[in-house]
Design a protein around this motif. Structure first.
Motif, PDB file in Angstrom:
ATOM      1  N   ALA A  27       0.841  -1.396  -0.227  1.00 20.04           N
ATOM      2  CA  ALA A  27      -0.070   0.046  -0.039  1.00 20.04           C
ATOM      3  C   ALA A  27       0.954   1.341   0.119  1.00 20.04           C
ATOM      4  CB  ALA A  27      -0.991   0.099   1.297  1.00 20.04           C
ATOM      5  N   THR A  28       0.404   2.128  -0.676  1.00 20.54           N
ATOM      6  CA  THR A  28       1.074   3.478  -0.924  1.00 20.54           C
ATOM      7  C   THR A  28       0.377   4.738  -0.390  1.00 20.54           C
ATOM      8  OG1 THR A  28       0.543   3.852  -3.300  1.00 20.54           O
ATOM      9  CG2 THR A  28       2.872   2.526  -2.646  1.00 20.54           C
ATOM     10  N   ARG A  29      -0.813   4.612  -0.681  1.00 19.25           N
ATOM     11  CA  ARG A  29      -1.822   5.905  -0.497  1.00 19.25           C
ATOM     12  C   ARG A  29      -2.799   5.621   0.944  1.00 19.25           C
ATOM     13  NH1 ARG A  29      -6.496   7.083  -3.037  1.00 19.25           N
ATOM     14  NH2 ARG A  29      -6.349   5.420  -4.391  1.00 19.25           N
ATOM     15  N   GLU A  30      -3.902   4.878   0.630  1.00 22.57           N
ATOM     16  CA  GLU A  30      -4.736   4.407   1.791  1.00 22.57           C
ATOM     17  C   GLU A  30      -5.222   3.098   2.054  1.00 22.57           C
ATOM     18  OE1 GLU A  30      -8.085   6.888   1.137  1.00 22.57           O
ATOM     19  OE2 GLU A  30      -8.602   5.567  -0.702  1.00 22.57           O
ATOM     20  N   VAL A  31      -5.621   2.724   3.082  1.00 29.32           N
ATOM     21  CA  VAL A  31      -6.253   1.387   3.452  1.00 29.32           C
ATOM     22  C   VAL A  31      -7.434   1.750   4.238  1.00 29.32           C
ATOM     23  CG1 VAL A  31      -6.093  -0.590   4.786  1.00 29.32           C
ATOM     24  CG2 VAL A  31      -3.886   0.250   3.701  1.00 29.32           C
ATOM     25  N   LEU A  32      -8.633   1.329   3.894  1.00 24.55           N
ATOM     26  CA  LEU A  32      -9.793   1.406   4.227  1.00 24.55           C
ATOM     27  C   LEU A  32     -10.528   0.299   4.740  1.00 24.55           C
ATOM     28  CD1 LEU A  32     -11.289   3.729   1.339  1.00 24.55           C
ATOM     29  CD2 LEU A  32     -10.169   4.330   3.445  1.00 24.55           C
ATOM     30  N   THR A  33     -11.033  -0.098   5.996  1.00 22.82           N
ATOM     31  CA  THR A  33     -11.408  -1.367   6.430  1.00 22.82           C
ATOM     32  C   THR A  33     -12.558  -1.201   7.185  1.00 22.82           C
ATOM     33  OG1 THR A  33      -9.160  -1.507   6.890  1.00 22.82           O
ATOM     34  CG2 THR A  33     -10.672  -3.100   7.938  1.00 22.82           C
ATOM     35  N   PHE A  34     -13.580  -2.057   6.924  1.00 17.03           N
ATOM     36  CA  PHE A  34     -14.882  -2.682   7.790  1.00 17.03           C
ATOM     37  C   PHE A  34     -14.222  -3.536   8.805  1.00 17.03           C
ATOM     38  CE2 PHE A  34     -18.111  -1.856   4.410  1.00 17.03           C
ATOM     39  CZ  PHE A  34     -18.246  -0.432   4.489  1.00 17.03           C
ATOM     40  N   ARG A  35     -14.418  -3.185   9.965  1.00 11.00           N
ATOM     41  CA  ARG A  35     -13.932  -4.067  11.180  1.00 11.00           C
ATOM     42  C   ARG A  35     -15.217  -4.458  12.016  1.00 11.00           C
ATOM     43  NH1 ARG A  35      -9.128  -4.574  14.120  1.00 11.00           N
ATOM     44  NH2 ARG A  35      -8.370  -2.975  12.997  1.00 11.00           N
ATOM     45  N   PRO A  36     -15.694  -5.712  11.957  1.00 13.27           N
ATOM     46  CA  PRO A  36     -17.085  -6.039  12.518  1.00 13.27           C
ATOM     47  C   PRO A  36     -16.989  -6.318  13.954  1.00 13.27           C
ATOM     48  CG  PRO A  36     -16.123  -8.146  11.416  1.00 13.27           C
ATOM     49  CD  PRO A  36     -15.143  -7.055  11.070  1.00 13.27           C
ATOM     50  N   ALA A  48       1.255  -0.487  11.987  1.00 19.98           N
ATOM     51  CA  ALA A  48       2.454   0.690  12.520  1.00 19.98           C
ATOM     52  C   ALA A  48       3.499   0.637  11.239  1.00 19.98           C
ATOM     53  CB  ALA A  48       3.286  -0.454  13.427  1.00 19.98           C
ATOM     54  N   ALA A  49       3.625  -0.296  10.356  1.00 23.13           N
ATOM     55  CA  ALA A  49       4.149  -0.287   9.152  1.00 23.13           C
ATOM     56  C   ALA A  49       3.453   0.832   8.052  1.00 23.13           C
ATOM     57  CB  ALA A  49       4.370  -1.452   8.385  1.00 23.13           C
ATOM     58  N   LEU A  50       2.257   0.879   8.027  1.00 17.81           N
ATOM     59  CA  LEU A  50       1.551   1.535   7.101  1.00 17.81           C
ATOM     60  C   LEU A  50       1.725   3.109   7.452  1.00 17.81           C
ATOM     61  CD1 LEU A  50      -1.754  -0.595   6.613  1.00 17.81           C
ATOM     62  CD2 LEU A  50      -0.382   0.176   4.816  1.00 17.81           C
ATOM     63  N   LEU A  51       1.392   3.299   8.958  1.00 14.15           N
ATOM     64  CA  LEU A  51       1.379   4.665   9.591  1.00 14.15           C
ATOM     65  C   LEU A  51       3.013   5.223   9.451  1.00 14.15           C
ATOM     66  CD1 LEU A  51      -0.885   4.216  12.631  1.00 14.15           C
ATOM     67  CD2 LEU A  51      -1.054   5.592  10.598  1.00 14.15           C
ATOM     68  N   SER A  52       3.892   4.361   9.458  1.00 14.92           N
ATOM     69  CA  SER A  52       5.291   4.773   9.474  1.00 14.92           C
ATOM     70  C   SER A  52       5.720   5.363   7.968  1.00 14.92           C
ATOM     71  CB  SER A  52       6.214   3.719   9.606  1.00 14.92           C
ATOM     72  OG  SER A  52       6.397   2.548   8.728  1.00 14.92           O
ATOM     73  N   ARG A  53       4.884   4.776   6.937  1.00 15.61           N
ATOM     74  CA  ARG A  53       4.988   5.159   5.571  1.00 15.61           C
ATOM     75  C   ARG A  53       3.863   6.419   5.168  1.00 15.61           C
ATOM     76  NH1 ARG A  53       4.671  -0.310   4.646  1.00 15.61           N
ATOM     77  NH2 ARG A  53       2.609   0.090   3.069  1.00 15.61           N
ATOM     78  N   SER A  54       3.360   6.885   6.173  1.00 13.24           N
ATOM     79  CA  SER A  54       2.329   7.897   5.963  1.00 13.24           C
ATOM     80  C   SER A  54       1.256   7.421   5.053  1.00 13.24           C
ATOM     81  CB  SER A  54       2.931   9.086   5.306  1.00 13.24           C
ATOM     82  OG  SER A  54       3.985   9.708   6.331  1.00 13.24           O
ATOM     83  N   VAL A  55       0.801   6.176   5.220  1.00 11.60           N
ATOM     84  CA  VAL A  55      -0.117   5.665   4.460  1.00 11.60           C
ATOM     85  C   VAL A  55      -1.624   5.869   5.358  1.00 11.60           C
ATOM     86  CG1 VAL A  55      -1.401   3.557   3.548  1.00 11.60           C
ATOM     87  CG2 VAL A  55       0.901   3.804   3.356  1.00 11.60           C
ATOM     88  N   SER A  56      -2.728   6.397   4.760  1.00 10.22           N
ATOM     89  CA  SER A  56      -3.823   6.819   5.586  1.00 10.22           C
ATOM     90  C   SER A  56      -4.601   5.355   5.873  1.00 10.22           C
ATOM     91  CB  SER A  56      -4.864   7.960   4.800  1.00 10.22           C
ATOM     92  OG  SER A  56      -5.971   7.867   5.107  1.00 10.22           O
ATOM     93  N   ILE A  57      -4.872   5.507   7.087  1.00  8.45           N
ATOM     94  CA  ILE A  57      -5.941   4.413   7.651  1.00  8.45           C
ATOM     95  C   ILE A  57      -7.194   4.746   8.241  1.00  8.45           C
ATOM     96  CG2 ILE A  57      -6.266   2.634   9.161  1.00  8.45           C
ATOM     97  CD1 ILE A  57      -3.108   2.036   9.391  1.00  8.45           C
ATOM     98  N   ARG A  58      -8.235   4.409   7.484  1.00 13.98           N
ATOM     99  CA  ARG A  58      -9.550   4.684   7.949  1.00 13.98           C
ATOM    100  C   ARG A  58     -10.257   3.490   8.196  1.00 13.98           C
ATOM    101  NH1 ARG A  58     -13.019   8.315   4.263  1.00 13.98           N
ATOM    102  NH2 ARG A  58     -11.542   7.605   2.682  1.00 13.98           N
ATOM    103  N   THR A  59     -10.981   3.329   9.351  1.00 12.60           N
ATOM    104  CA  THR A  59     -11.692   2.068   9.867  1.00 12.60           C
ATOM    105  C   THR A  59     -13.128   2.313  10.252  1.00 12.60           C
ATOM    106  OG1 THR A  59      -9.491   0.791  10.339  1.00 12.60           O
ATOM    107  CG2 THR A  59     -11.590  -0.073  11.118  1.00 12.60           C
ATOM    108  N   VAL A  60     -14.067   1.519   9.836  1.00 11.19           N
ATOM    109  CA  VAL A  60     -15.391   1.733  10.317  1.00 11.19           C
ATOM    110  C   VAL A  60     -15.588   0.389  11.149  1.00 11.19           C
ATOM    111  CG1 VAL A  60     -17.898   1.836   9.882  1.00 11.19           C
ATOM    112  CG2 VAL A  60     -16.311   3.128   8.568  1.00 11.19           C
TER     113      VAL A  60
END
Length: 326
Positions: free
Chosen positions: A135-144, A161-173
Protein backbone atom coordinates in the motif's frame (compact mmCIF):
# COMPACT_ATOMS: atom_id res chain seq x y z
CA UNK A 1 -33.15 26.34 23.06
CA UNK A 2 -34.05 28.53 20.07
CA UNK A 3 -30.42 29.34 19.29
CA UNK A 4 -29.81 25.61 18.80
CA UNK A 5 -32.25 25.57 15.87
CA UNK A 6 -30.16 28.17 14.01
CA UNK A 7 -33.03 30.65 13.77
CA UNK A 8 -32.51 34.08 12.28
CA UNK A 9 -33.60 37.09 14.35
CA UNK A 10 -36.87 37.57 12.45
CA UNK A 11 -37.75 33.87 12.67
CA UNK A 12 -37.19 33.92 16.42
CA UNK A 13 -39.30 37.10 16.72
CA UNK A 14 -42.19 35.47 14.82
CA UNK A 15 -41.91 32.34 16.97
CA UNK A 16 -42.08 34.36 20.17
CA UNK A 17 -45.09 36.23 18.78
CA UNK A 18 -46.94 32.95 18.21
CA UNK A 19 -46.23 32.02 21.82
CA UNK A 20 -47.45 35.37 23.11
CA UNK A 21 -50.58 35.39 20.91
CA UNK A 22 -51.70 31.81 20.15
CA UNK A 23 -53.73 31.03 17.03
CA UNK A 24 -52.58 34.21 15.26
CA UNK A 25 -52.67 34.38 11.47
CA UNK A 26 -49.69 35.47 9.38
CA UNK A 27 -51.45 38.76 8.63
CA UNK A 28 -52.15 39.45 12.31
CA UNK A 29 -48.53 38.75 13.23
CA UNK A 30 -47.34 41.00 10.40
CA UNK A 31 -49.57 43.83 11.66
CA UNK A 32 -48.26 43.56 15.21
CA UNK A 33 -44.63 43.45 14.05
CA UNK A 34 -45.13 46.14 11.38
CA UNK A 35 -43.55 44.02 8.66
CA UNK A 36 -44.77 42.58 5.35
CA UNK A 37 -47.02 39.48 5.44
CA UNK A 38 -44.81 37.67 2.91
CA UNK A 39 -41.83 37.98 5.23
CA UNK A 40 -43.84 36.56 8.12
CA UNK A 41 -45.12 33.69 5.95
CA UNK A 42 -41.53 32.81 5.01
CA UNK A 43 -40.60 32.71 8.69
CA UNK A 44 -43.64 30.57 9.50
CA UNK A 45 -42.73 28.14 6.70
CA UNK A 46 -39.29 27.75 8.24
CA UNK A 47 -40.76 27.30 11.74
CA UNK A 48 -43.22 24.71 10.41
CA UNK A 49 -40.32 22.83 8.81
CA UNK A 50 -38.46 22.78 12.13
CA UNK A 51 -41.58 21.72 14.03
CA UNK A 52 -41.53 24.87 16.18
CA UNK A 53 -45.04 25.94 15.15
CA UNK A 54 -48.12 24.06 13.96
CA UNK A 55 -51.44 24.94 12.42
CA UNK A 56 -54.06 25.99 14.97
CA UNK A 57 -56.97 23.64 15.63
CA UNK A 58 -59.00 26.57 16.98
CA UNK A 59 -58.62 29.29 14.35
CA UNK A 60 -58.51 28.49 10.60
CA UNK A 61 -55.32 29.93 9.13
CA UNK A 62 -53.85 30.49 12.58
CA UNK A 63 -50.57 29.17 14.00
CA UNK A 64 -49.68 27.82 17.44
CA UNK A 65 -46.22 27.58 18.96
CA UNK A 66 -44.76 24.18 19.87
CA UNK A 67 -42.56 23.64 22.93
CA UNK A 68 -38.94 23.75 21.61
CA UNK A 69 -37.97 20.82 23.87
CA UNK A 70 -40.63 18.68 22.18
CA UNK A 71 -39.42 19.83 18.75
CA UNK A 72 -35.84 18.90 19.63
CA UNK A 73 -36.91 15.45 20.80
CA UNK A 74 -38.90 14.89 17.60
CA UNK A 75 -35.91 16.05 15.56
CA UNK A 76 -33.64 13.60 17.37
CA UNK A 77 -36.12 10.76 16.83
CA UNK A 78 -36.38 11.60 13.13
CA UNK A 79 -32.60 11.77 12.72
CA UNK A 80 -32.19 8.42 14.49
CA UNK A 81 -34.83 6.77 12.29
CA UNK A 82 -33.23 8.16 9.12
CA UNK A 83 -29.79 6.95 10.26
CA UNK A 84 -31.17 3.45 10.84
CA UNK A 85 -32.75 3.46 7.36
CA UNK A 86 -29.45 4.53 5.77
CA UNK A 87 -27.54 1.87 7.65
CA UNK A 88 -29.99 -0.85 6.58
CA UNK A 89 -29.67 0.27 2.95
CA UNK A 90 -25.86 0.20 3.24
CA UNK A 91 -25.93 -3.33 4.66
CA UNK A 92 -28.24 -4.49 1.85
CA UNK A 93 -26.00 -2.85 -0.76
CA UNK A 94 -22.92 -4.52 0.67
CA UNK A 95 -24.61 -7.94 0.59
CA UNK A 96 -25.56 -7.42 -3.07
CA UNK A 97 -21.99 -6.42 -3.99
CA UNK A 98 -20.55 -9.47 -2.24
CA UNK A 99 -23.01 -11.74 -4.09
CA UNK A 100 -21.93 -10.11 -7.35
CA UNK A 101 -18.28 -10.69 -6.51
CA UNK A 102 -18.89 -14.30 -5.57
CA UNK A 103 -20.62 -14.97 -8.87
CA UNK A 104 -17.83 -13.07 -10.62
CA UNK A 105 -15.21 -15.34 -9.12
CA UNK A 106 -16.97 -18.47 -10.34
CA UNK A 107 -18.35 -17.48 -13.70
CA UNK A 108 -17.97 -13.93 -15.00
CA UNK A 109 -16.42 -14.12 -18.45
CA UNK A 110 -13.13 -12.25 -18.78
CA UNK A 111 -12.90 -11.44 -15.05
CA UNK A 112 -11.70 -14.70 -13.52
CA UNK A 113 -8.13 -13.42 -13.27
CA UNK A 114 -9.35 -10.27 -11.49
CA UNK A 115 -11.37 -12.08 -8.79
CA UNK A 116 -9.24 -14.64 -6.95
CA UNK A 117 -10.49 -17.00 -4.25
CA UNK A 118 -8.38 -17.31 -1.11
CA UNK A 119 -9.38 -20.37 0.91
CA UNK A 120 -8.94 -20.35 4.68
CA UNK A 121 -7.83 -17.70 7.17
CA UNK A 122 -4.12 -18.40 6.77
CA UNK A 123 -4.26 -17.61 3.05
CA UNK A 124 -6.29 -14.48 3.77
CA UNK A 125 -3.85 -13.26 6.43
CA UNK A 126 -0.87 -13.80 4.11
CA UNK A 127 -2.61 -11.70 1.46
CA UNK A 128 -3.46 -8.98 3.99
CA UNK A 129 0.20 -8.85 5.05
CA UNK A 130 1.29 -8.55 1.41
CA UNK A 131 -1.21 -5.79 0.65
CA UNK A 132 -0.16 -3.89 3.77
CA UNK A 133 3.42 -4.00 2.53
CA UNK A 134 2.43 -2.80 -0.96
CA UNK A 135 0.00 0.00 0.00
CA UNK A 136 1.19 3.51 -0.85
CA UNK A 137 -1.81 5.79 -0.29
CA UNK A 138 -4.70 4.53 1.87
CA UNK A 139 -6.20 1.47 3.51
CA UNK A 140 -9.95 1.39 4.22
CA UNK A 141 -11.46 -1.27 6.47
CA UNK A 142 -14.76 -2.55 7.82
CA UNK A 143 -14.10 -4.19 11.20
CA UNK A 144 -17.07 -6.22 12.50
CA UNK A 145 -18.02 -6.59 16.13
CA UNK A 146 -16.65 -9.07 18.61
CA UNK A 147 -13.27 -9.58 20.21
CA UNK A 148 -10.19 -10.23 18.09
CA UNK A 149 -7.78 -12.98 19.02
CA UNK A 150 -4.28 -12.11 20.30
CA UNK A 151 -2.81 -13.31 16.98
CA UNK A 152 -5.20 -11.10 14.98
CA UNK A 153 -4.38 -8.10 17.15
CA UNK A 154 -0.65 -8.73 16.82
CA UNK A 155 -0.92 -8.90 13.04
CA UNK A 156 -3.09 -5.77 12.94
CA UNK A 157 -0.63 -3.83 15.11
CA UNK A 158 2.32 -4.92 12.96
CA UNK A 159 0.65 -4.01 9.67
CA UNK A 160 -0.90 -0.77 10.92
CA UNK A 161 2.41 0.41 12.39
CA UNK A 162 4.17 -0.25 9.10
CA UNK A 163 1.48 1.61 7.14
CA UNK A 164 1.50 4.63 9.44
CA UNK A 165 5.29 4.78 9.36
CA UNK A 166 5.01 5.23 5.56
CA UNK A 167 2.30 7.91 5.98
CA UNK A 168 -0.36 5.64 4.48
CA UNK A 169 -3.84 6.82 5.54
CA UNK A 170 -5.87 4.32 7.58
CA UNK A 171 -9.63 4.70 7.97
CA UNK A 172 -11.64 2.04 9.77
CA UNK A 173 -15.39 1.67 10.38
CA UNK A 174 -16.14 -0.60 13.31
CA UNK A 175 -19.55 -2.23 13.61
CA UNK A 176 -21.09 -3.15 16.97
CA UNK A 177 -18.18 -1.61 18.87
CA UNK A 178 -19.97 -2.30 22.17
CA UNK A 179 -19.03 -5.97 21.70
CA UNK A 180 -15.28 -5.25 21.49
CA UNK A 181 -13.25 -6.54 24.41
CA UNK A 182 -10.63 -4.47 26.26
CA UNK A 183 -7.73 -5.68 24.11
CA UNK A 184 -9.55 -4.88 20.86
CA UNK A 185 -10.53 -1.41 22.09
CA UNK A 186 -6.95 -0.86 23.25
CA UNK A 187 -5.80 -1.46 19.68
CA UNK A 188 -8.42 0.97 18.36
CA UNK A 189 -7.21 3.66 20.74
CA UNK A 190 -3.60 2.93 19.81
CA UNK A 191 -4.52 3.29 16.13
CA UNK A 192 -6.20 6.67 16.56
CA UNK A 193 -3.43 7.93 18.85
CA UNK A 194 -0.91 7.19 16.11
CA UNK A 195 -2.69 8.89 13.24
CA UNK A 196 -5.29 6.36 12.09
CA UNK A 197 -8.99 7.24 11.97
CA UNK A 198 -11.81 5.14 13.41
CA UNK A 199 -15.60 5.54 13.36
CA UNK A 200 -18.39 3.39 14.69
CA UNK A 201 -21.51 2.25 12.83
CA UNK A 202 -24.56 0.24 13.89
CA UNK A 203 -24.89 -1.29 10.40
CA UNK A 204 -24.16 -5.06 10.36
CA UNK A 205 -21.37 -4.96 7.76
CA UNK A 206 -18.98 -7.90 7.22
CA UNK A 207 -15.22 -7.61 6.88
CA UNK A 208 -13.85 -5.62 3.97
CA UNK A 209 -10.41 -4.27 3.09
CA UNK A 210 -9.74 -1.70 0.33
CA UNK A 211 -6.19 -0.76 -0.64
CA UNK A 212 -5.23 2.30 -2.70
CA UNK A 213 -8.66 2.38 -4.34
CA UNK A 214 -7.72 -0.54 -6.60
CA UNK A 215 -7.78 -3.76 -4.55
CA UNK A 216 -10.51 -5.23 -2.34
CA UNK A 217 -10.72 -8.21 0.00
CA UNK A 218 -14.23 -9.39 0.94
CA UNK A 219 -15.45 -12.64 2.50
CA UNK A 220 -16.36 -15.54 0.22
CA UNK A 221 -19.25 -16.12 2.63
CA UNK A 222 -20.44 -13.03 4.54
CA UNK A 223 -21.80 -15.34 7.26
CA UNK A 224 -18.51 -17.22 7.71
CA UNK A 225 -15.31 -15.15 7.49
CA UNK A 226 -13.22 -18.28 8.16
CA UNK A 227 -14.22 -19.71 4.77
CA UNK A 228 -11.85 -17.37 2.98
CA UNK A 229 -11.96 -14.21 0.91
CA UNK A 230 -12.15 -12.84 -2.61
CA UNK A 231 -9.18 -10.78 -3.80
CA UNK A 232 -10.69 -8.33 -6.30
CA UNK A 233 -8.83 -6.06 -8.70
CA UNK A 234 -11.51 -5.52 -11.36
CA UNK A 235 -12.15 -1.71 -11.39
CA UNK A 236 -15.85 -2.21 -12.12
CA UNK A 237 -16.23 -4.31 -8.96
CA UNK A 238 -13.95 -2.31 -6.68
CA UNK A 239 -15.66 1.01 -7.50
CA UNK A 240 -19.02 0.23 -5.80
CA UNK A 241 -17.18 -1.00 -2.71
CA UNK A 242 -15.38 2.35 -2.50
CA UNK A 243 -18.70 4.16 -2.77
CA UNK A 244 -20.15 1.91 -0.07
CA UNK A 245 -17.26 2.64 2.26
CA UNK A 246 -17.50 6.40 1.78
CA UNK A 247 -21.27 6.36 2.38
CA UNK A 248 -20.83 4.30 5.53
CA UNK A 249 -17.95 6.51 6.72
CA UNK A 250 -19.99 9.71 6.27
CA UNK A 251 -22.82 8.41 8.46
CA UNK A 252 -20.61 6.73 11.09
CA UNK A 253 -19.74 8.31 14.44
CA UNK A 254 -16.15 9.31 15.34
CA UNK A 255 -14.67 7.32 18.18
CA UNK A 256 -16.11 8.48 21.55
CA UNK A 257 -17.68 11.55 19.90
CA UNK A 258 -21.00 10.97 21.62
CA UNK A 259 -19.70 9.28 24.74
CA UNK A 260 -17.34 11.70 26.49
CA UNK A 261 -15.38 10.27 29.37
CA UNK A 262 -16.75 10.77 32.85
CA UNK A 263 -14.29 13.60 33.41
CA UNK A 264 -15.75 15.40 30.39
CA UNK A 265 -19.18 15.86 31.97
CA UNK A 266 -20.09 19.54 32.37
CA UNK A 267 -19.34 21.34 35.59
CA UNK A 268 -22.19 22.94 37.54
CA UNK A 269 -21.60 26.33 35.91
CA UNK A 270 -21.24 24.80 32.43
CA UNK A 271 -24.49 22.89 32.90
CA UNK A 272 -26.21 26.09 34.04
CA UNK A 273 -24.93 27.85 30.90
CA UNK A 274 -26.22 25.04 28.68
CA UNK A 275 -29.65 25.23 30.29
CA UNK A 276 -29.86 29.01 29.95
CA UNK A 277 -28.84 28.86 26.29
CA UNK A 278 -31.38 26.07 25.78
CA UNK A 279 -34.08 28.42 27.07
CA UNK A 280 -33.15 30.97 24.41
CA UNK A 281 -30.73 33.18 26.35
CA UNK A 282 -27.86 34.78 24.47
CA UNK A 283 -24.34 34.34 25.80
CA UNK A 284 -24.53 37.90 27.16
CA UNK A 285 -27.83 37.29 28.96
CA UNK A 286 -26.64 33.97 30.34
CA UNK A 287 -23.42 35.61 31.53
CA UNK A 288 -25.43 38.16 33.48
CA UNK A 289 -27.46 35.50 35.25
CA UNK A 290 -24.35 33.46 36.05
CA UNK A 291 -22.43 36.55 37.21
CA UNK A 292 -19.59 35.97 34.78
CA UNK A 293 -18.24 38.08 31.92
CA UNK A 294 -19.60 37.83 28.38
CA UNK A 295 -16.16 36.71 27.22
CA UNK A 296 -16.09 33.92 29.81
CA UNK A 297 -19.54 32.72 28.74
CA UNK A 298 -18.45 32.64 25.08
CA UNK A 299 -15.30 30.73 25.98
CA UNK A 300 -17.26 28.22 28.09
CA UNK A 301 -19.70 27.63 25.25
CA UNK A 302 -16.84 27.14 22.79
CA UNK A 303 -15.23 24.59 25.14
CA UNK A 304 -18.52 22.72 25.50
CA UNK A 305 -18.97 22.60 21.72
CA UNK A 306 -15.44 21.28 21.27
CA UNK A 307 -15.93 18.67 24.00
CA UNK A 308 -19.13 17.46 22.32
CA UNK A 309 -17.55 17.47 18.87
CA UNK A 310 -20.22 19.94 17.70
CA UNK A 311 -19.81 22.45 14.89
CA UNK A 312 -22.86 24.55 15.84
CA UNK A 313 -24.99 25.39 18.86
CA UNK A 314 -27.80 23.27 17.42
CA UNK A 315 -25.52 20.23 17.09
CA UNK A 316 -24.22 20.86 20.61
CA UNK A 317 -27.80 20.90 21.89
CA UNK A 318 -28.62 17.66 20.08
CA UNK A 319 -25.56 15.87 21.50
CA UNK A 320 -26.06 17.29 25.00
CA UNK A 321 -29.67 16.08 24.94
CA UNK A 322 -28.58 12.60 23.82
CA UNK A 323 -26.16 12.46 26.75
CA UNK A 324 -28.93 13.46 29.17
CA UNK A 325 -27.28 16.78 30.06
CA UNK A 326 -30.45 18.72 29.17
Amino acid sequence: MLTMFGLELMEETVYRETRASPASSAEAIADRLAVGPDRVRACLDRLLELGLVGHSFEVPGGFAAVDPVLSLRQSLAGQHEELMRRQRRLAETHAEVVRLLTSGASGLSGRAEQVERLLGMDAVQRRVDRLAGEATREVLTFRPGGAQSPLELMASRRNDAALLSRSVSIRTVGTDTDSYDAATMAHVHWLTANGGQFRGSAAPLPRMLLVDGSVALVPVDPENAAAGALHVTDPGLVAPLLVLFEQTWSSATPLDAERPAAGDAPSGKELALLRLVAKGCTDAAAAGQLHISHRTARRMMAVLMERLGARSRFEAGVKAARLGWL
